[in-house]
Motif scaffolding. Sequence first.
Motif, PDB file in Angstrom:
ATOM      1  N   HIS A  30       0.858  -1.178   0.000  1.00 13.63           N
ATOM      2  CA  HIS A  30       0.000   0.000   0.000  1.00 13.63           C
ATOM      3  C   HIS A  30       0.897   1.232   0.000  1.00 13.63           C
ATOM      4  O   HIS A  30       1.516   1.543   1.020  1.00 13.63           O
ATOM      5  CB  HIS A  30      -0.860  -0.081   1.269  1.00 13.63           C
ATOM      6  CG  HIS A  30      -1.975   0.860   1.326  1.00 13.63           C
ATOM      7  ND1 HIS A  30      -3.213   0.577   0.832  1.00 13.63           N
ATOM      8  CD2 HIS A  30      -2.048   2.102   1.848  1.00 13.63           C
ATOM      9  CE1 HIS A  30      -4.007   1.603   1.053  1.00 13.63           C
ATOM     10  NE2 HIS A  30      -3.319   2.532   1.666  1.00 13.63           N
ATOM     11  N   TYR A  38      -3.098   7.084  -3.458  1.00 14.08           N
ATOM     12  CA  TYR A  38      -2.481   5.828  -3.039  1.00 14.08           C
ATOM     13  C   TYR A  38      -2.586   4.831  -4.175  1.00 14.08           C
ATOM     14  O   TYR A  38      -3.423   4.937  -5.071  1.00 14.08           O
ATOM     15  CB  TYR A  38      -3.112   5.280  -1.751  1.00 14.08           C
ATOM     16  CG  TYR A  38      -4.498   4.722  -1.927  1.00 14.08           C
ATOM     17  CD1 TYR A  38      -4.692   3.390  -2.262  1.00 14.08           C
ATOM     18  CD2 TYR A  38      -5.618   5.529  -1.775  1.00 14.08           C
ATOM     19  CE1 TYR A  38      -5.966   2.874  -2.443  1.00 14.08           C
ATOM     20  CE2 TYR A  38      -6.887   5.024  -1.945  1.00 14.08           C
ATOM     21  CZ  TYR A  38      -7.061   3.706  -2.279  1.00 14.08           C
ATOM     22  OH  TYR A  38      -8.323   3.206  -2.467  1.00 14.08           O
ATOM     23  N   GLU A  40      -2.371   0.567  -4.462  1.00 10.74           N
ATOM     24  CA  GLU A  40      -2.289  -0.670  -3.695  1.00 10.74           C
ATOM     25  C   GLU A  40      -2.130  -1.857  -4.626  1.00 10.74           C
ATOM     26  O   GLU A  40      -2.890  -2.010  -5.574  1.00 10.74           O
ATOM     27  CB  GLU A  40      -3.549  -0.836  -2.852  1.00 10.74           C
ATOM     28  CG  GLU A  40      -3.511  -2.049  -1.956  1.00 10.74           C
ATOM     29  CD  GLU A  40      -4.716  -2.121  -1.056  1.00 10.74           C
ATOM     30  OE1 GLU A  40      -5.433  -3.144  -1.136  1.00 10.74           O
ATOM     31  OE2 GLU A  40      -4.962  -1.172  -0.288  1.00 10.74           O
TER      32      GLU A  40
END
Length: 90
Positions: A30, A38, A40
């Motif tokens: 992550h 972000y 992931e």
Amino acid sequence: MNPNQANTEASQTSDRYIGMWVTQDGYIRHELLPNNRYDEARGDRESAYQGRYEITGNRINYWDDTGFTADGEFRDGVLYHGGYVFYRER
């Protein structure tokens, strides 16, 4: 506190959490990016989930690009999110 001071403090808070966070087995990776996004990865699926995040104090809120929302908490250098425990990759 003026708005600029609040923005600076929020930025400094989130800056200390920027980077890669991984589960103990390395299956979920992550990455908190400096632009409040972000990315992931899960297993061999790179960029499995992407979206934006916001950090307030030790709390983090996520808004996935698909509309999913989640939250988490940083405690003692560990990220607790979605039933998982993430450790800072050094």
